[in-house]
Design a protein around this motif. Structure first.
Motif, mmCIF file in Angstrom:
data_model
loop_
_atom_site.group_PDB
_atom_site.id
_atom_site.type_symbol
_atom_site.label_atom_id
_atom_site.label_comp_id
_atom_site.label_asym_id
_atom_site.label_seq_id
_atom_site.Cartn_x
_atom_site.Cartn_y
_atom_site.Cartn_z
ATOM 1 N N ARG A 121 44.771 35.446 31.950
ATOM 2 C CA ARG A 121 43.657 35.105 32.831
ATOM 3 C C ARG A 121 42.984 36.361 33.362
ATOM 4 N N GLN B 146 38.630 28.046 29.048
ATOM 5 C CA GLN B 146 38.843 27.741 30.467
ATOM 6 C C GLN B 146 39.669 28.824 31.161
ATOM 7 N N THR B 147 40.545 29.492 30.406
ATOM 8 C CA THR B 147 41.316 30.595 30.964
ATOM 9 C C THR B 147 40.407 31.774 31.308
ATOM 10 N N ARG C 150 38.496 30.862 34.468
ATOM 11 C CA ARG C 150 39.374 30.942 35.639
ATOM 12 C C ARG C 150 39.615 32.390 36.044
ATOM 13 N N MET D 60 36.533 33.889 38.048
ATOM 14 C CA MET D 60 36.126 33.330 39.337
ATOM 15 C C MET D 60 36.322 34.260 40.539
#
Length: 437
Positions: free
Chosen positions: A143, A400-401, A404, A407
């Protein structure tokens, strides 16, 4: 048959453009088609087609446009000559001892490459190949590794040379040199902000990214010569614009020539040179096609008088200018969920810019802030082009990693935007010094 007013035709044209874009029609096709049909509806076929037909040529021959391919080729020459790897190696040896040191090194290596590249997605693609494997090899969290590369790639939109800054300057007819210089301090602040986020994040949870030690001072100093090509080009371009020794185009041409010579000295092959030239041509044509089409649409809006009407309406509202600006930026954030940065700028500036100026904001300040907002849109879902680029290069890391991981850095971007709105002198200080020289 009821005759439509110019205002009505303008509103229909804007709605038609949005419908076409959201339906998946490419921006350059939608903007040029609506611009042509709208202009013809207002002033007739002969006059309308004649005027619209001259736009691509009349705008392409502007001296300002030549700066774009020159800035782009500097970045591709640096990449294909292997100079980006030297940047990352040096940053790793000097900063790896910090918590999350490799991620912090990636930020500053990205900042260095951003200073010779004008494209955010290209920067993200380069460091997805260079930095992520090194971080994962040392046990960094996927991530963090993917998120930091996606976000740090956006620095190319702020640190000069920046293609987005040039596009903004062309559309609103602002000073390219002042805009590029104005982006330097905000770009450096962004890099420091990202590095701070990494440091704090990894101090709280050391398992995300551990420090890397073992490098001697001799190894650190021996890594610096590899960064010389980038530093040389940065000093040449920035000094020439800052002190007024050359126009942005002349500075870019000199920078491209120096990078070309340095790339040859590093053993760049003819195949790599060919690839660099082809990538430059492809990206340049794409950007020029977007600019031509939106300038056609801008001409239509001018005949319709829509930007002036919109500005009058907004100024007439009983609202503080800063609140209006915040609403505009939120609009960019929403629009960025569906469009790329250049297309978003080109489609919105013709209407938004007159309003912002009528509210009393400086064109340079607004340019830096809106480009910064475009940076945010490059890493926010569902479009987030930089995140898509990282995920496409590293197929072992889910999209999606990547989102994330990006963010926490978006929060830093919002804080910086608030600082720029509250203290615009942060943006204007360097351009003012430039004018005083």
């Amino acid at each position: 048959m009821m005759e439509l007013s110019n205002d009505t035709i303008g509103i229909i044209g804007v709605i038609a453009l949005l419908v076409l874009v959201f339906a998946g029609v490419r921006v350059y096709i939608a903007a040029s088609l609506v611009g042509l049909l709208g202009t013809v509806a207002i002033i007739g076929w002969d006059a309308g087609a004649g005027i619209i037909g001259t736009v691509p040529h009349s705008k392409s021959i502007q001296y300002t446009f030549s700066v774009l391919p020159l800035f782009i080729i500097i970045g591709y020459l640096a990449f294909y000559a292997g100079i980006t790897q030297a940047l990352f190696d040096a940053a790793r040896k000097w900063l790896g001892w910090l918590p999350g040191g490799l991620a912090i090194a990636s930020v500053f290596a990205n900042a260095g490459f951003a200073a010779v590249s004008g494209a955010s997605t290209a920067t993200a693609a380069v460091f997805a190949r260079i930095a992520i494997p090194e971080m994962l090899k040392l046990g960094y969290d996927k991530r963090l590794a993917a998120g930091v590369v996606a976000v740090a790639g956006t620095l190319a939109a702020m640190i000069p040379p920046s293609a987005l800054m040039v596009v903004y300057a062309i559309i609103v007819e602002a000073s390219v040199g002042q805009l590029l210089v104005a982006g330097f301090l905000p770009g450096v602040m962004s890099a420091v902000g990202y590095a701070t986020i990494i440091y704090v994040w990894c101090r709280i949870n050391p398992n995300l990214g551990k420090a890397v030690g073992g490098y001697t001072w001799n190894e650190r100093f021996r890594s610096l010569p590899g960064t010389t090509p980038v530093l040389a080009v940065v000093v040449i371009i920035f000094s020439a614009m800052y002190f007024g020794w050359a126009t942005p185009t002349e500075a870019a041409a000199l920078g491209a020539f120096v990078m070309f010579l340095l790339a040859l000295l590093k053993g760049m092959s003819m195949r790599s040179l060919y690839d660099a030239l082809m990538e430059t041509a492809k990206l340049t044509v794409m950007i020029f096609a977007l600019i031509w089409s939106v300038l056609i649409f801008v001409r239509f809006l001018g005949f319709a008088g829509l930007p002036e009407r919109f500005a009058e309406f907004i100024v007439g509202l009983d609202m503080p200018p800063v609140l209006v600006m915040i609403m505009i930026l939120i609009g960019y954030l929403i629009l960025g969920c569906f469009m790329d940065a250049i297309g978003m700028l080109l489609l919105t500036l013709p209407v938004v810019y007159p309003t912002v100026i009528a509210l009393g904001y400086d064109p340079i300040v607004f340019g830096v802030i809106v480009v910064k907002m475009c940076e945010v849109c490059l890493v926010t879902p569902p479009i987030g082009l930089n995140c898509f680029v990282v995920a496409s290069v590293r197929r072992d890391i889910p999209l999606q990693t990547v989102f994330r991981g990006a963010m926490p850095f978006v929060i830093a971007d919002f804080v910086l935007i608030a600082i720029f709105l509250a203290f615009p002198d942060v943006i204007l200080w360097l351009p003012r010094q430039m004018l005083n020289n």
